[in-house]
Motif scaffolding. Structure first.
Motif, PDB file in Angstrom:
ATOM      1  N   TYR A 315     -65.335  22.952 -25.094  1.00  0.00           N
ATOM      2  CA  TYR A 315     -66.263  23.632 -25.992  1.00  0.00           C
ATOM      3  C   TYR A 315     -67.671  23.401 -25.476  1.00  0.00           C
ATOM      4  N   LEU A 316     -68.467  24.453 -25.330  1.00  0.00           N
ATOM      5  CA  LEU A 316     -69.754  24.369 -24.658  1.00  0.00           C
ATOM      6  C   LEU A 316     -70.910  24.711 -25.588  1.00  0.00           C
ATOM      7  N   ILE A 317     -71.955  23.892 -25.527  1.00  0.00           N
ATOM      8  CA  ILE A 317     -73.158  24.060 -26.342  1.00  0.00           C
ATOM      9  C   ILE A 317     -74.373  24.034 -25.422  1.00  0.00           C
ATOM     10  N   ALA A 318     -75.389  24.832 -25.734  1.00  0.00           N
ATOM     11  CA  ALA A 318     -76.650  24.817 -24.996  1.00  0.00           C
ATOM     12  C   ALA A 318     -77.805  24.598 -25.958  1.00  0.00           C
ATOM     13  N   GLN A 319     -78.821  23.888 -25.498  1.00  0.00           N
ATOM     14  CA  GLN A 319     -80.063  23.774 -26.253  1.00  0.00           C
ATOM     15  C   GLN A 319     -80.796  25.105 -26.202  1.00  0.00           C
ATOM     16  N   ASN A 320     -81.385  25.501 -27.328  1.00  0.00           N
ATOM     17  CA  ASN A 320     -82.031  26.813 -27.358  1.00  0.00           C
ATOM     18  C   ASN A 320     -83.384  26.795 -26.653  1.00  0.00           C
ATOM     19  N   ARG A 321     -83.836  27.975 -26.286  1.00  0.00           N
ATOM     20  CA  ARG A 321     -85.081  28.118 -25.528  1.00  0.00           C
ATOM     21  C   ARG A 321     -86.271  27.519 -26.268  1.00  0.00           C
TER      22      ARG A 321
END
Length: 363
Positions: A315-321
């Motif tokens: 499961y993959l998460i990214a920090q938002n811009r």
């Protein structure tokens, strides 16, 4: 009469002021900045006592600040800059010593946005690498600040079962992070509870010595233990492990479950530690137990590792811009649709707590 056209923000040069007691470094930085078409060099001072009046007058976008200086050192100067000129960003110039690393971590806790370690000696290649790194950080951070919009008001989170993964339990959280990382990690760990039923592993781009003091700083501030990873450790629940600067970290199977492998190579890998190497080891060994998070940083380290994790069910998460210091490392994974969720740091912390409080570590 023709009215003068005001320059747009996009074409305005980024202004920089240097504070360093070394004449060599003041001259090196002056020469570098004056030759760069995107940067306006405003001047330099020998220490904080002489710098502060000039900063008050010139209001630079960035101050490049040495750690060790006579009369008024880097920490004292940083404190005054953040109190009087909060819009000015500060990048520390740190010596590669234990004391230098320790003071630099304190400076990051106090509001410095990043740091660049001074090279050992005056080798041309090492100096060039340091100067290039500093220029890249300034431009990336400035570009990010210009592009970012205010964060929207947060709404309460209603966590739903993971997409097609309602029956799955996660026991590992892997984080890849670079420029702006210490600030983001501090915000993250201040929000994490002490009773996580899982382990956190982190690849933060940093040189030797600095990662140990980063771990100490985070551990003192957080509700959980944070340590620099050692070779051959069995991962324990409720503990976070930071890859040692200048080395690589993999997570491999051991008799008791996931275990650390800390090593030097490969030589062709530019990032040490490398997010790709950490993520790929988890893809090979623990993909379906892993939540991977890509956070603020320059470049694309982590992208290849995320592709492997995605293929194998992580499961993959990214920090938002908006909350990134530099939206470099999360950018391509987000654009290509690899990421399951894009969140700010606060919600990333909430999500880690939600995920890792639900399971017992390693079955």
């Amino acid at each position: 009469m023709q009215v003068p056209v005001e320059k747009s923000k996009a074409t305005r040069k980024t202004s920089v002021f240097v504070v360093d007691d070394s004449l060599v470094y003041r001259n090196l930085l002056r020469n570098m900045f004056t030759q760069d078409e995107e940067i306006e060099f405003l001047g330099a001072a020998i220490d904080g006592k002489f710098a502060l009046p000039k900063i008050a007058q010139l209001r630079p976008d960035f101050v490049i600040l040495d750690v060790e200086m006579p009369q008024m050192n880097g920490i004292q100067t940083l404190e005054e800059i953040k109190a009087q000129f909060p819009e000015t960003q500060v990048i520390m110039l740190s010596s590669r010593t234990q004391e230098g690393a320790k003071i630099t971590m304190k400076a990051l806790d106090m509001g410095a946005i990043d740091f660049v370690p001074k090279p050992d000696g005056t080798q041309e290649g090492a100096l060039s690498e340091t100067l290039d790194s500093l220029t890249s950080k300034i431009k990336s951070i400035r570009s990010q600040k210009s592009d970012s919009k205010p964060l929207p008001d947060k709404k309460p989170i209603a966590y739903l079962p993971f997409r097609n993964r309602q029956d799955k339990e996660f026991s590992l959280c892997a984080i890849g992070i670079s420029t702006g990382g210490p600030i983001a990690l501090r915000e993250l760990f201040l929000r994490l509870p002490s009773d996580l039923n899982g382990s956190i592993v982190i690849a933060q781009h940093m040189p030797p010595l600095f990662t140990n003091y980063l771990a100490e700083s985070l551990s003192q501030a957080a509700n959980m233990r944070v340590k620099e990873a050692e070779d051959g450790e069995d991962l324990k629940k409720g503990v976070a492990y930071i890859a040692p600067g200048g080395k690589q970290l993999e997570i491999i199977p051991g008799p008791e479950g996931p275990r650390t492998r800390v090593f030097q190579g490969p030589e062709e890998e530019l990032c040490k530690p490398s997010v790709n190497i950490l993520f790929k080891s988890l893809a090979d060994n623990f993909a379906k137990e892993t939540v991977a998070i890509i956070m603020t940083g320059m470049g694309e380290d982590g992208y290849l590792g995320l592709k492997e994790l995605k293929k194998k069910g992580s499961y993959l998460i990214a920090q938002n811009r908006e909350s990134c210091t530099v939206f470099g490392m999360p950018n391509r994974p987000v654009q290509e649709g690899l990421i399951d969720e894009v969140l700010d740091v606060e919600r990333i912390a909430d999500k880690i707590a939600y995920i890792l409080q639900k399971v017992d570590l390693h079955g």
